[in-house]
Enzyme design. Structure first.
Site, PDB file in Angstrom:
ATOM      1  N   PRO A 145       0.816  -1.223   0.000  1.00 44.73           N
ATOM      2  CA  PRO A 145       0.000   0.000   0.000  1.00 44.73           C
ATOM      3  C   PRO A 145       0.845   1.266   0.000  1.00 44.73           C
ATOM      4  O   PRO A 145       0.521   2.238  -0.695  1.00 44.73           O
ATOM      5  CB  PRO A 145      -0.826  -0.133   1.283  1.00 44.73           C
ATOM      6  CG  PRO A 145      -0.910  -1.599   1.523  1.00 44.73           C
ATOM      7  CD  PRO A 145       0.432  -2.132   1.111  1.00 44.73           C
ATOM      8  N   TYR A 146       1.921   1.264   0.770  1.00 45.67           N
ATOM      9  CA  TYR A 146       2.813   2.424   0.802  1.00 45.67           C
ATOM     10  C   TYR A 146       3.433   2.669  -0.577  1.00 45.67           C
ATOM     11  O   TYR A 146       3.458   3.813  -1.064  1.00 45.67           O
ATOM     12  CB  TYR A 146       3.901   2.204   1.848  1.00 45.67           C
ATOM     13  CG  TYR A 146       4.902   3.326   1.970  1.00 45.67           C
ATOM     14  CD1 TYR A 146       4.527   4.566   2.463  1.00 45.67           C
ATOM     15  CD2 TYR A 146       6.231   3.139   1.611  1.00 45.67           C
ATOM     16  CE1 TYR A 146       5.442   5.599   2.584  1.00 45.67           C
ATOM     17  CE2 TYR A 146       7.162   4.162   1.731  1.00 45.67           C
ATOM     18  CZ  TYR A 146       6.767   5.390   2.219  1.00 45.67           C
ATOM     19  OH  TYR A 146       7.679   6.412   2.340  1.00 45.67           O
TER      20      TYR A 146
END
Length: 247
Positions: A155-156
């Site tokens: 996600p990052y």
């Protein structure tokens, strides 16, 4: 807010109260910039940093705002322009990192991550695109993990890949303005954000992964930012990997 003596170059550092942002503030002030130190929570740290610069003979103010709030960012840019008379460089280091595997990732955490890293970068970039003066620079922040692809960073990495894409398109949209737009993608850097939750063995492994056999210091990243903010007028629409050769 009362204006001070005009200075030739003005930098707004989003997320400037700590970590990499703090080093960037110090470096740009040393290079002769007047600096607006943005913070979202830590007013004491931001004000202390601004006061240190003023005591040393520079020009600085502390400014607050939620990067993902359109009204707050509009007001913040207005205040900096009113105080210094204009803005030449915008550096956006603000971001959060919430790790976890894609299969089990909490969607509320995902929304928070995207709100700060993607929406926040968009709003700051939008204001910067409208306001940065000719000869200026917009510098966003990505991450080397978009290339190293470590597990649990999905996600990052997705949020920072969006930052890279937005940055490179904006560089082309500002054709004819004499404003450069680039992204800096640090590797492992000794900040509280990076070191939190990592044991000594994990840090030692990352140190050995780079040809220089160390992790980065915030000052290493600040050097790259100062170059892009100052003399690097022929670097535009790029993502600069400042990582000691990690990837």
């Amino acid at each position: 807010m009362t204006s001070i003596l005009a200075t030739p170059r003005v930098a707004l550092v989003i997320g400037g109260s700590g970590g990499i942002g703090k080093s960037i503030v110090h470096k740009l002030a040393a290079e002769g910039f007047a600096v607006a130190v943005h913070y979202s929570e830590n007013q004491a740290s931001a004000q202390k940093l601004a006061d240190e610069i003023v005591v040393a003979g520079g020009s600085a103010i502390a400014v607050r705002g939620d990067v993902a709030d359109e009204t707050a960012m509009t007001t913040l840019f207005d205040d900096v322009e009113q105080f210094f008379g204009g803005i030449d460089v915008v550096v956006n280091t603000a971001g959060i990192m919430i790790l976890g595997p894609v299969a089990d990732y909490d969607l509320e955490a995902f929304d928070l991550l995207m709100r700060t890293n993607v929406r926040g970068t968009f709003l700051v970039s939008q204001q910067a695109a409208r306001r940065v003066r000719s000869g200026g620079a917009i510098i966003n922040f990505s991450t080397t993990v978009t290339r190293t692809q470590f597990p649990n960073y999905g996600p990052y990495v997705a949020s920072k890949a969006a930052v890279e894409g937005l940055t490179l398109v904006l560089a082309r949209e500002l054709r004819g303005r004499d404003v450069t737009v680039n992204a800096v993608a640090p590797g492992p850097t000794a900040t509280a954000l990076f070191l939190e939750g990592k044991d000594e063995q994990s840090i030692a492994t990352l140190e050995k992964a780079t040809p220089l056999e160390r992790i980065g210091a915030p000052e290493d990243i600040a050097e790259t930012v100062a170059f892009l903010a100052g003399p690097a007028r022929w670097i535009n629409g790029q993502t600069i990997f400042t990582n000691g050769g990690l990837a």
